[in-house]
Design a protein around this motif. Structure first.
Motif, PDB file in Angstrom:
ATOM      1  N   ILE A   1       0.828  -1.195   0.000  1.00  0.00           N
ATOM      2  CA  ILE A   1       0.000   0.000   0.000  1.00  0.00           C
ATOM      3  C   ILE A   1       0.869   1.255   0.000  1.00  0.00           C
ATOM      4  CG2 ILE A   1      -0.149   0.165   2.515  1.00  0.00           C
ATOM      5  CD1 ILE A   1      -3.129   0.863   2.135  1.00  0.00           C
ATOM      6  N   CYS A   2       0.387   2.305  -0.660  1.00  0.00           N
ATOM      7  CA  CYS A   2       1.117   3.577  -0.650  1.00  0.00           C
ATOM      8  C   CYS A   2       1.218   4.095   0.784  1.00  0.00           C
ATOM      9  CB  CYS A   2       0.399   4.616  -1.508  1.00  0.00           C
ATOM     10  SG  CYS A   2       0.424   4.251  -3.279  1.00  0.00           S
ATOM     11  N   GLY A   3       2.366   4.664   1.140  1.00  0.00           N
ATOM     12  CA  GLY A   3       2.587   5.152   2.496  1.00  0.00           C
ATOM     13  C   GLY A   3       1.814   6.419   2.796  1.00  0.00           C
ATOM     14  N   PRO A   4       1.886   6.900   4.021  1.00  0.00           N
ATOM     15  CA  PRO A   4       1.179   8.128   4.419  1.00  0.00           C
ATOM     16  C   PRO A   4       1.563   9.305   3.528  1.00  0.00           C
ATOM     17  CG  PRO A   4       2.063   6.977   6.329  1.00  0.00           C
ATOM     18  CD  PRO A   4       2.639   6.308   5.120  1.00  0.00           C
ATOM     19  N   GLY A   5       0.552  10.035   3.101  1.00  0.00           N
ATOM     20  CA  GLY A   5       0.804  11.208   2.269  1.00  0.00           C
ATOM     21  C   GLY A   5       1.164  10.885   0.839  1.00  0.00           C
ATOM     22  N   LYS A   6       0.972   9.629   0.420  1.00  0.00           N
ATOM     23  CA  LYS A   6       1.305   9.262  -0.950  1.00  0.00           C
ATOM     24  C   LYS A   6       0.099   8.609  -1.634  1.00  0.00           C
ATOM     25  CE  LYS A   6       6.291   8.829  -0.411  1.00  0.00           C
ATOM     26  NZ  LYS A   6       7.492   8.023  -0.771  1.00  0.00           N
ATOM     27  N   TYR A   7       0.109   8.625  -2.962  1.00  0.00           N
ATOM     28  CA  TYR A   7      -1.015   8.085  -3.721  1.00  0.00           C
ATOM     29  C   TYR A   7      -0.523   7.503  -5.041  1.00  0.00           C
ATOM     30  CZ  TYR A   7      -0.640  12.103  -6.817  1.00  0.00           C
ATOM     31  OH  TYR A   7      -0.185  13.025  -7.721  1.00  0.00           O
ATOM     32  N   LYS A   8      -1.388   6.750  -5.696  1.00  0.00           N
ATOM     33  CA  LYS A   8      -1.104   6.205  -7.029  1.00  0.00           C
ATOM     34  C   LYS A   8      -2.451   5.983  -7.701  1.00  0.00           C
ATOM     35  CE  LYS A   8       0.928   2.045  -9.144  1.00  0.00           C
ATOM     36  NZ  LYS A   8      -0.182   1.097  -9.026  1.00  0.00           N
ATOM     37  N   THR A   9      -2.660   6.596  -8.841  1.00  0.00           N
ATOM     38  CA  THR A   9      -3.974   6.561  -9.492  1.00  0.00           C
ATOM     39  C   THR A   9      -4.111   5.478 -10.551  1.00  0.00           C
ATOM     40  OG1 THR A   9      -3.262   8.183 -11.151  1.00  0.00           O
ATOM     41  CG2 THR A   9      -4.269   9.040  -9.132  1.00  0.00           C
ATOM     42  N   ALA A  10      -2.994   4.957 -11.056  1.00  0.00           N
ATOM     43  CA  ALA A  10      -3.058   4.019 -12.183  1.00  0.00           C
ATOM     44  C   ALA A  10      -2.675   2.610 -11.752  1.00  0.00           C
ATOM     45  CB  ALA A  10      -2.138   4.487 -13.304  1.00  0.00           C
ATOM     46  N   THR A  11      -3.132   1.633 -12.523  1.00  0.00           N
ATOM     47  CA  THR A  11      -2.734   0.240 -12.333  1.00  0.00           C
ATOM     48  C   THR A  11      -1.347   0.038 -12.940  1.00  0.00           C
ATOM     49  OG1 THR A  11      -5.024  -0.496 -12.460  1.00  0.00           O
ATOM     50  CG2 THR A  11      -3.339  -2.150 -12.856  1.00  0.00           C
ATOM     51  N   GLY A  12      -0.460  -0.639 -12.217  1.00  0.00           N
ATOM     52  CA  GLY A  12       0.877  -0.877 -12.756  1.00  0.00           C
ATOM     53  C   GLY A  12       1.934  -0.854 -11.675  1.00  0.00           C
ATOM     54  N   SER A  13       3.190  -0.796 -12.118  1.00  0.00           N
ATOM     55  CA  SER A  13       4.318  -0.888 -11.195  1.00  0.00           C
ATOM     56  C   SER A  13       4.906   0.472 -10.826  1.00  0.00           C
ATOM     57  CB  SER A  13       5.420  -1.757 -11.813  1.00  0.00           C
ATOM     58  OG  SER A  13       5.845  -1.205 -13.062  1.00  0.00           O
ATOM     59  N   ALA A  14       4.280   1.562 -11.236  1.00  0.00           N
ATOM     60  CA  ALA A  14       4.803   2.893 -10.933  1.00  0.00           C
ATOM     61  C   ALA A  14       4.856   3.113  -9.419  1.00  0.00           C
ATOM     62  CB  ALA A  14       3.945   3.957 -11.594  1.00  0.00           C
ATOM     63  N   SER A  15       5.770   3.956  -9.000  1.00  0.00           N
ATOM     64  CA  SER A  15       5.896   4.288  -7.579  1.00  0.00           C
ATOM     65  C   SER A  15       4.755   5.188  -7.140  1.00  0.00           C
ATOM     66  CB  SER A  15       7.232   4.991  -7.320  1.00  0.00           C
ATOM     67  OG  SER A  15       8.318   4.146  -7.686  1.00  0.00           O
ATOM     68  N   CYS A  16       4.508   5.208  -5.838  1.00  0.00           N
ATOM     69  CA  CYS A  16       3.508   6.128  -5.292  1.00  0.00           C
ATOM     70  C   CYS A  16       4.084   7.540  -5.305  1.00  0.00           C
ATOM     71  CB  CYS A  16       3.139   5.724  -3.867  1.00  0.00           C
ATOM     72  SG  CYS A  16       2.415   4.064  -3.747  1.00  0.00           S
ATOM     73  N   SER A  17       3.215   8.498  -5.456  1.00  0.00           N
ATOM     74  CA  SER A  17       3.635   9.908  -5.513  1.00  0.00           C
ATOM     75  C   SER A  17       3.254  10.614  -4.217  1.00  0.00           C
ATOM     76  CB  SER A  17       2.964  10.618  -6.697  1.00  0.00           C
ATOM     77  OG  SER A  17       3.305   9.990  -7.911  1.00  0.00           O
ATOM     78  N   SER A  18       4.052  11.611  -3.848  1.00  0.00           N
ATOM     79  CA  SER A  18       3.749  12.406  -2.641  1.00  0.00           C
ATOM     80  C   SER A  18       2.725  13.474  -2.974  1.00  0.00           C
ATOM     81  CB  SER A  18       5.025  13.060  -2.108  1.00  0.00           C
ATOM     82  OG  SER A  18       5.961  12.075  -1.719  1.00  0.00           O
ATOM     83  N   CYS A  19       1.884  13.777  -1.991  1.00  0.00           N
ATOM     84  CA  CYS A  19       0.892  14.822  -2.188  1.00  0.00           C
ATOM     85  C   CYS A  19       1.578  16.194  -2.228  1.00  0.00           C
ATOM     86  CB  CYS A  19      -0.133  14.816  -1.060  1.00  0.00           C
ATOM     87  SG  CYS A  19      -1.207  13.360  -1.068  1.00  0.00           S
ATOM     88  N   PRO A  20       1.097  17.106  -3.074  1.00  0.00           N
ATOM     89  CA  PRO A  20       1.656  18.459  -3.105  1.00  0.00           C
ATOM     90  C   PRO A  20       1.401  19.184  -1.774  1.00  0.00           C
ATOM     91  CG  PRO A  20       0.358  17.990  -5.072  1.00  0.00           C
ATOM     92  CD  PRO A  20       0.069  16.901  -4.092  1.00  0.00           C
ATOM     93  N   ALA A  21       1.968  20.355  -1.656  1.00  0.00           N
ATOM     94  CA  ALA A  21       1.788  21.153  -0.444  1.00  0.00           C
ATOM     95  C   ALA A  21       0.316  21.449  -0.214  1.00  0.00           C
ATOM     96  CB  ALA A  21       2.588  22.451  -0.564  1.00  0.00           C
ATOM     97  N   HIS A  22      -0.095  21.423   1.045  1.00  0.00           N
ATOM     98  CA  HIS A  22      -1.454  21.729   1.490  1.00  0.00           C
ATOM     99  C   HIS A  22      -2.469  20.703   1.004  1.00  0.00           C
ATOM    100  CE1 HIS A  22       0.468  25.414   2.616  1.00  0.00           C
ATOM    101  NE2 HIS A  22       0.593  25.845   1.363  1.00  0.00           N
ATOM    102  N   MET A  23      -1.993  19.496   0.671  1.00  0.00           N
ATOM    103  CA  MET A  23      -2.896  18.412   0.275  1.00  0.00           C
ATOM    104  C   MET A  23      -2.594  17.165   1.102  1.00  0.00           C
ATOM    105  SD  MET A  23      -3.155  18.798  -3.878  1.00  0.00           S
ATOM    106  CE  MET A  23      -4.772  18.038  -3.960  1.00  0.00           C
ATOM    107  N   GLU A  24      -3.605  16.321   1.280  1.00  0.00           N
ATOM    108  CA  GLU A  24      -3.456  15.102   2.052  1.00  0.00           C
ATOM    109  C   GLU A  24      -4.091  13.938   1.305  1.00  0.00           C
ATOM    110  OE1 GLU A  24      -4.863  15.419   6.068  1.00  0.00           O
ATOM    111  OE2 GLU A  24      -4.339  17.577   6.180  1.00  0.00           O
ATOM    112  N   MET A  25      -3.650  12.724   1.658  1.00  0.00           N
ATOM    113  CA  MET A  25      -4.200  11.516   1.055  1.00  0.00           C
ATOM    114  C   MET A  25      -5.549  11.186   1.684  1.00  0.00           C
ATOM    115  SD  MET A  25      -4.388   8.947  -0.810  1.00  0.00           S
ATOM    116  CE  MET A  25      -3.021   9.615  -1.715  1.00  0.00           C
ATOM    117  N   THR A  26      -6.501  10.839   0.844  1.00  0.00           N
ATOM    118  CA  THR A  26      -7.799  10.389   1.337  1.00  0.00           C
ATOM    119  C   THR A  26      -7.742   8.880   1.573  1.00  0.00           C
ATOM    120  OG1 THR A  26      -8.611  10.027  -0.900  1.00  0.00           O
ATOM    121  CG2 THR A  26      -8.979  12.207   0.067  1.00  0.00           C
ATOM    122  N   SER A  27      -8.785   8.330   2.126  1.00  0.00           N
ATOM    123  CA  SER A  27      -8.803   6.898   2.445  1.00  0.00           C
ATOM    124  C   SER A  27      -8.764   6.027   1.191  1.00  0.00           C
ATOM    125  CB  SER A  27     -10.058   6.560   3.258  1.00  0.00           C
ATOM    126  OG  SER A  27     -11.231   6.894   2.527  1.00  0.00           O
TER     127      SER A  27
END
Length: 297
Positions: free
Chosen positions: A214-240
């Motif tokens: 699973i992507c770590g705190p403050g990180k996300y990934k929108t697509a299916t595949g092997s890409a790394s999770c991305s960090s949220c920009p400033a003033h943004m947070e990861m949703t559930s």
């Protein structure tokens, strides 16, 4: 066949015609004078002569033609056999399952790929039904099986093979079920043929066909595949959902970016659009000391 026994005239059997000792032996011509002239019949081999067990039936897969005393019957060519004992001709040698007669010869050759033959016979191989295949080079396979990416839970007796679903794959030509992809992975198509087709779901990262975390705190990934999770920009947070970042408390979405709530307003939820809009202070005579307030208090 018979021979005439004619030793000393004192024997009462003088001139009596006797059968060869072995019921599976005969003589090559009329007028035989001794049991030594008894020869094994077609389909039988041995020493014949004056032995009651001198001739033995050719085993399955062998044959012998004509009257003769020979030690062994001839063997059918490779990948062929007879259907019974005491065969008398090479014509009784039939190709094994998964083999057919080779053109212009007495030998047998494997069925071509995508064809099969289930019985011992000299019939030609027949094409596999659609969606089925036969493993090339495997002499033991006498029937068609579901090809890679297709499965049949009860074999292929009905000739129906179904494509593996979006969370499974099958790498070999065989009957049976498709294999399940690892947890938190899926395939982008049906009829996948290898585990590497199982890709990490959105919100998870890892190698194709491997373990997805699973992507770590403050990180996300929108697509299916092997890409790394991305960090949220400033003033943004990861949703559930782990699929996207939303504006933090005290910030609202404007023109694709998160901007601090203006003085006199606040936002106490993480989110975008309607849920994430800044709200005015409850009392029209109240305000906030600065921008970015996160609660009505």
């Amino acid at each position: 066949s018979m021979y005439k026994f004619s030793q000393a005239p004192r024997l009462p059997t003088e001139g009596v015609v006797l059968p060869c000792p072995s019921g599976n032996a005969g003589t090559a011509s009329t007028g035989a004078t001794a049991s030594a002239q008894c020869l094994c019949k077609a389909g039988f081999a041995g020493s014949g002569g004056d032995k009651t067990d001198g001739c033995t039936a050719c085993a399955e897969g062998t044959y012998k033609g004509g009257l003769a005393n020979i030690a062994d019957c001839a063997t059918c060519t490779e990948h062929s056999t007879t259907l019974a004992q005491a065969s008398t001709s090479q014509d009784e040698c039939l190709c094994d399952p998964a083999f057919q007669p080779a053109s212009g010869t007495s030998s047998c050759q494997q069925c071509p790929a995508a064809s099969f033959k289930a019985k011992t016979s000299n019939d030609e191989c027949v094409a596999c039904p659609a969606g089925e295949h036969r493993l090339p080079g495997d002499a033991a396979v006498a029937k068609c099986s579901c090809e890679e990416g297709y499965c049949s839970q009860s074999g292929t007796t009905t000739g129906v093979c179904l494509a593996c679903g979006s969370h499974s794959f099958k790498a070999d030509i065989a009957d049976g079920d498709c294999a399940a992809c690892p947890v938190h992975t899926t395939t982008l198509k049906q009829a996948s043929t290898e585990q590497a087709d199982c890709l990490c779901d959105a919100g998870y990262t890892g190698p194709d066909g491997g373990v997805c975390v699973i992507c770590g705190p403050g990180k996300y990934k929108t697509a299916t595949g092997s890409a790394s999770c991305s960090s949220c920009p400033a003033h943004m947070e990861m949703t559930s959902s782990l699929l996207a970042c939303s504006c933090s408390t005290g910030y609202e979405e404007k023109v694709g970016a998160c901007q601090a709530c203006a003085k006199g307003s606040y936002k106490d939820e993480v989110g975008n659009a309607t849920v994430g809009m800044c709200k005015p202070c409850p009392s029209g005579n109240a305000g906030t000391a600065s921008t970015g307030a996160t609660a009505s208090a």
